[in-house]
Design an enzyme around this catalytic site. Structure first.
Site, mmCIF file in Angstrom:
data_model
loop_
_atom_site.group_PDB
_atom_site.id
_atom_site.type_symbol
_atom_site.label_atom_id
_atom_site.label_comp_id
_atom_site.label_asym_id
_atom_site.label_seq_id
_atom_site.Cartn_x
_atom_site.Cartn_y
_atom_site.Cartn_z
ATOM 1 N N GLU A 235 -30.331 -13.577 29.772
ATOM 2 C CA GLU A 235 -31.653 -13.202 29.865
ATOM 3 C C GLU A 235 -32.411 -12.745 28.753
ATOM 4 O O GLU A 235 -33.104 -11.975 28.142
ATOM 5 C CB GLU A 235 -33.134 -12.945 31.198
ATOM 6 N N GLU B 207 -24.413 -5.834 29.976
ATOM 7 C CA GLU B 207 -25.850 -6.366 30.049
ATOM 8 C C GLU B 207 -26.114 -6.751 28.564
ATOM 9 O O GLU B 207 -26.506 -8.340 28.631
ATOM 10 C CB GLU B 207 -26.282 -4.878 29.794
#
Lengths: 597, 596
Positions: free
Chosen positions: B368, B363
């Site tokens: 993004e 992550e």
């Protein structure tokens, strides 16, 4: 002249004449003319057949149908039902007519076939496997009709149990019992599977059975489906058998068209269909749980049992899985009867077994004999013995899972128990004859290489253990054997046999352990004296020029490493330190002056 | 009440229940039969053959993990022949295994090592070729080392049966059998969700988290960096196990002190960001509820779950909350709000997270989540890595004096603490959503319906006469099952919490390995770790996220309000459908070998 559809032979011997055979024949010919089929039929007369109490006798070909005890009123029926409708009149066929007799009648006079009893292979070589009509003419699907109209599922199971038939795939589990267990399960969704994976190298019994007589497998499976309460059969066949697959597809198509497969078979409430599932090149997928996983779309790895497939198999449903040869026996048991069947064979193993006879034997091929036939009868009787004047050394039975039996076991009467007692297995029926020119260590290594390659890799003993056995055997055949190697092989082999998850691992050490048990001296010679008495292990060979060398120099010319020295017309010699044992000199010598020692 | 049956083990009779395996019966009687591939939560494999026993009447040994007991069965577990066979089987595994225990990450904590020691293997009889494979370092989170693999199949079963991702399988045959993703593609390109459960169940070091301890040690010694660390709720509830303490001890204070001793300048708490996440997420939920937005809303803090959704349920992307995970929110406010407050150049901040989770490594690297050209979190280390670093630096976590976290990102409410347990996020969200929506205080703030280890939990709460139906799933397999329900009937639930790991984050892929007397994923351990967090919640005076004064300050000074443009810029993200590679979508699978 165009080929006639039927050839009729009327016995014209005195015995039959006394029983009004000629009158019968005249009536018969009238019937033919009445139906205007006399041009389709060729009529022969024969001398006395010797079956005088049963005259008049009429033999109809194709099919070698033997009619007897004929009366004038039977003529119209035979003409109508058999010659026109293609359905032989069973009640008039003389009782000695078992299904296997037809093959015997055609081929029984040959040395190879004469001693065989072809039950599973009864139609192979006799019928056109792509014509369902041929199968029907050999009383095909008659067993199915009998089962569906005259027997309950339980009665079918009782008959199979009574026959004593045991699984022909190798394990030899009583077939009737397996059917009973599966039938007992209350789940309405059940499956019938035919194991046609036939992975043993050199085995081609199942292939021949399917290529030669696909309908017998279908008929057996439909009967099995009826007995256990299943609607769906699957034939799992290895993709490497394209002709067998093609014949099966045609047979299934034809059977569906004729109403033997599909909804409401033969007008009864029983529906059953069969589909084909192709294997993908893994020997382990012949193992029943691995096969089931393969059909499910998963990796073909076995799983621990219990639960057995009869309780929880394909998609978790009760599944009856049998080998091709087992299925092929079912119609025979139904028609010729379990009583008759159980009289063939030994006390514990009934019926016949198909063996794939191969190796150093004159007549190789498929041999189907009653259980209890001795190895000697098969190898020396039917097989014709060892060619080229060589001596018999051993016979390897059961494929890569089997053991090597030396001469002292030749009089073993083959059945499941006796072969196991001798240290081998029946397996699927592979039988490889070995003569004095074969090295037992190399043979053991060959089989372990196969099983290691095919090991699915799931369980430790098989995946790792066969690799280590292979390494030891390879070293031994290369002249790098060490003291203690035999003991290591025995220790590993015993552990792999007892601890592996499935039959592949459990039987992989058999060739090794049986050759060590029966031919230990050869192992010891390889290890301690670096000698291979069969002269097969090239690393242990010396190429030595003999005294009869004329000095032609042919060997010197072909040697790729210049290991040969010598002058013209003088005895040459080979330098053992340079020799790479390629064998070119041995092949080149026209005087047999080079010996492998 | 089923009739007991009699079995004999090593010549002594015992009365046992029927319908169980020999191993289950023996375990209950105190006979521990050695084993490797067996795990009570996974299907029976029967592959290792270590648990073999002798059963009278059976020609060969049977696997006790698979063979059922029956009345009158006579079993031997420890004959000389069995011991030799077991010993040989373990040796065969060792012979095809790297001989580098001393430099292996699981030295001292490896099931194979323990088993080999208990077999007393003193010599090698069967050594030969050893398999050679390259390590697969392609994933941000989970690395594969097939040379260490003993082919027990636990990872395959875990990934298929419990997580239902089906990324791993055994491939090839014989000596060349290897566990790998389809077509041997790199893990980083496969459908692997980085959940790390394979690491949890692996008995050796065939699977490990991607290790950043060396890099972190280097950076900790860099005087030019401002070293900031956060740690997840589940970390404090489990790190004690890595130091030999019993499961379920809350080592929060000791961990903070140890991290400071390790060299961190500021020790913050992910629980703070959990409170922040609740502010954003509860507001987002209420906005959807009141303005006809897409429902049910699904939580997004589990990164393995997010990858699973993007691959297998892209049609449900609109349902997912746009909130980042607490870890990423913490990273964002560290490099903006905190940096501004302390007048530090954010580019000089080393933002580290100690997580119970391997997927957080994946992550943290997601593009993004970047903002202003920076990653919110620079390095993620798992509980295991942190424990190793602390030990390696000679810090006595067990006995050190506990300390408090730093302001302004360190204080947390009880709602933030329970984030680590399955149902905790939902419970925390309910506590705040209820009060934001109704304006009233929720008195029964312990929502029992969403607590516990049941795979899918359902509950409902009435807010101002409106019934809000919620569901909670933990483990990706349960998540998939729950989502099938949603696909069938989108109106069945309003709000769904999903955690990718069984038990929730307390069972994460980065948590300490099972201790010697336990097994991976033991339910009792998971309960105890979760209970530590529930107890922590009970002990706090502030138990609702919106009551966290530092969170209120953060809004006042920087974010303005939940879902504001500033919040959206730094605390929210978006998701993208990802085509799964090498795997047939579930609805397209047919039977094999079908010949038409």
């Amino acid at each position: 002249m165009a080929d006639k559809q039927y050839k009729l032979t009327f016995c014209d011997g005195s015995g039959c004449l006394k029983n009004h055979a000629r009158e019968f024949r005249q009536l018969f010919e009238e019937e033919l003319r009445r139906h205007q089929i006399q041009q389709n039929v060729q009529i022969h007369l024969s001398g006395c057949l010797g079956m005088c109490t049963k005259g008049p006798i009429l033999i109809v070909n194709p099919g070698y149908i033997l009619y007897g005890n004929l009366r004038s009123e039977d003529a119209p029926e035979i003409v109508q039902e058999h010659l026109i409708n293609g359905k032989p009149v069973s009640r008039l066929i003389i009782q000695e007519d078992h299904l296997y007799n037809r093959f015997f009648r055609i081929f029984g006079d040959s040395e190879f076939f004469g001693r065989q009893m072809r039950i599973a292979l009864r139609n192979c070589g006799v019928i056109d496997p792509e014509k369902i009509d041929d199968y029907l003419a050999m009383r095909g699907y008659e067993a199915l009709a009998k089962v569906l109209t005259e027997m309950t599922p339980q009665q079918v199971i009782e008959e199979v149990k009574k026959s004593g038939l045991r699984g022909r795939g190798g394990a030899g589990f009583p077939t009737g019992l397996k059917w009973e267990y599966t039938a007992k399960q209350s789940d309405p969704e059940k499956y019938v599977i035919c194991n046609a994976d036939e992975g043993d190298p050199g085995a081609f019994m199942d292939r021949s059975a399917i290529e030669g007589d696909p309908h017998t497998v279908l008929e057996g499976m439909i009967i099995g489906g009826y007995a256990i309460g299943s609607r769906q059969g699957i034939i799992y066949i290895r993709a490497e058998y394209p002709l067998a697959v093609q014949r099966l597809k045609k047979a299934i198509e034809d059977a569906r068209r004729e109403g033997f497969l599909g909804e409401r078979i033969l007008g009864t409430d029983f529906s059953f269909d069969i589909r084909i599932c192709l294997g993908a090149g893994a020997f382990v997928c012949g193992e029943e749980t691995a096969l089931i996983h393969s059909i499910e779309g998963a990796r073909g790895m076995p799983r621990p049992r219990p639960p057995y497939p009869s309780v929880s198999g394909l998609f978790g449903k009760p599944t009856l899985i049998n080998n091709v040869e087992t299925w092929a026996n079912i119609p025979v048991i139904i028609i010729d009867g379990a009583d008759w069947f159980s009289r063939i064979g030994t006390a514990t193993s009934k019926g016949t077994k198909v063996f794939a006879l191969a190796g150093k034997v004159r007549n190789t091929g498929l041999v189907e004999v009653p259980m209890g036939t001795t190895l000697r009868d098969i190898i020396f009787g039917i097989g014709g013995g060892i060619p080229n004047g060589k001596k018999f050394k051993a016979v390897q039975t059961g494929g890569p899972s089997g053991g090597c039996l030396p001469e002292k076991y030749l009089d073993t009467q083959i059945d499941y128990e006796s072969l196991a007692k001798a240290g081998s297995i029946m397996g699927s029926g592979g039988m490889i004859v070995i003569d004095e020119d074969s090295c037992m260590v190399r043979m053991a290594r060959f089989f372990v290489e196969f099983t290691q390659d095919e090991s699915c890799g799931k369980c430790t003993p098989c995946r790792e253990g066969t690799k280590r056995m292979l390494e030891i055997l390879t070293r031994i055949t290369r002249g790098q054997g060490k003291p203690g190697d035999i003991e290591k092989l025995e220790r590993l082999g015993t552990m792999i046999q007892k601890a592996s998850l499935c039959g592949l691992g459990q039987s992989a050490p058999n060739p090794v352990l049986s050759t060590i048990r029966n031919f230990r001296e050869e192992y010891e010679e390889h290890i301690h004296q670096k000698k291979c008495r069969a002269h097969e292990c090239t690393a242990l060979l010396s190429f030595v020029v003999q005294d009869n060398c004329v000095g032609c120099g042919a060997c010197k010319r072909v040697c790729p490493v210049n290991a040969v020295s010598g002058n013209r017309k003088e005895k040459h010699s080979i330098n053992p330190n340079l020799c790479i044992k390629c064998g070119q000199c041995y092949d080149a010598c026209k005087f047999n002056a080079i010996a492998k020692v | 009440m089923s009739r007991l049956i009699t079995i004999t083990i090593n010549d002594k009779p015992y009365q046992v229940e029927p319908n169980q395996t020999i191993m289950q019966a023996a375990d209950k009687l105190g006979f521990h039969i050695p084993r490797l591939c067996y795990h009570p939560k996974l299907s029976i494999e029967g592959a290792c053959r270590v648990c073999i026993v002798e059963v009278e009447g059976m020609k060969n040994y049977v696997a006790s993990c698979a063979f059922p007991v029956s009345d009158g069965m006579k079993i031997r577990t420890n004959t000389q022949a069995l011991r030799t066979a077991r010993r040989d089987i373990i040796e065969l595994i060792l012979d095809n295994h790297p001989q580098d225990c001393h430099t292996c990450e699981r030295d001292g904590n490896c099931e194979l090592q323990r088993l080999a020691a208990s077999m007393g293997i003193r010599a090698r009889h069967f050594e030969g070729e050893r398999k050679r494979y390259e390590k697969d370092l392609s994933s941000e989170a989970v690395i594969r080392d097939p040379e260490k693999c003993i082919l027990c199949g636990r990872c395959v079963r875990m990934c298929s049966e419990i997580q239902q991702v089906h990324n791993l399988t055994q491939a090839h045959r014989g000596f060349h059998t290897v566990v790998m993703p389809a077509y041997n593609m790199p893990m980083g390109e496969s459908v692997c969700t980085a959940c790390g459960q394979c690491i949890n169940v692996c008995p050796t070091a065939a699977f490990l988290e991607k290790n950043y301890t060396q890099e972190l040690f280097e950076k900790l010694n860099d005087p030019n960096l401002v070293k900031v660390v956060q740690f997840a709720p589940s970390v404090r509830a489990a790190i004690g196990e890595a130091f030999g303490l019993e499961p379920g001890l809350n080592m929060e204070g000791q961990l903070i002190a140890s991290l400071r001793k390790l060299g961190f300048d500021y020790v913050f708490d992910t629980q703070f960001a959990a409170d922040l996440t609740i502010m954003e997420e509860a507001s987002e939920f209420l906005e959807r509820l009141q303005s006809g937005g897409v429902l049910p809303m699904i939580t997004s803090c589990s990164s393995a779950w997010m990858k699973c959704l993007e691959q297998f349920y892209p049609d449900l992307i609109p349902n997912v909350s746009t909130c980042k995970s607490p870890m990423s929110m913490q990273g964002a406010v560290t490099k903006t709000y905190f940096a501004k407050k302390k007048k530090i150049d954010p580019r000089k901040i080393l933002s580290v997270a100690v997580m119970c989770c391997t997927a957080k490594k994946y992550e943290a690297a997601r593009p993004e989540l970047m903002f202003d050209g920076m990653r919110g979190v620079d390095i993620v280390v798992t509980t295991r890595e942190a424990a190793w670093m602390i030990k390696s630096a000679g810090i006595d976590l067990v006995n050190i004096q506990p300390e408090e976290p730093d302001h302004p990102l360190g204080i947390s409410s009880g709602a933030g603490a329970i984030f680590g347990a399955t149902g905790g996020v939902m419970e925390a969200a309910i506590r705040t959503a209820y009060e934001l929506y109704t304006g009233e205080t929720l008195v029964d703030i312990e929502v029992e319906a969403v607590r516990g280890l049941k795979g899918i939990k359902e509950g409902s709460i009435v807010m101002d006469g409106k019934e809000i139906r919620v569901a909670v799933a933990h483990g990706l397999g349960n998540a998939c099952r729950l989502l099938e329900r949603v696909r069938q009937d989108p109106s069945r639930y309003h709000f769904i919490e999903i955690m990718g790991c069984p038990g929730g984050c307390v069972g994460g892929g980065g948590q300490p390995y099972a201790q010697i007397n336990s097994i991976p994923l033991d339910d009792e351990n998971l309960r105890k770790r979760a209970q530590a967090l529930y107890d922590l919640d009970k002990a706090k005076t502030i138990r609702r996220s919106h009551d966290n004064p530092d969170v209120q300050k953060l809004y006042k000074e920087f974010l303005q309000s939940p879902l504001s443009p500033v919040s959206h810029q730094y605390l929210h993200t978006h998701y993208k459908a990802k085509t799964p590679v090498g795997i047939i979508p579930r609805n397209e699978r047919t039977l094999s070998g079908d010949s038409k």
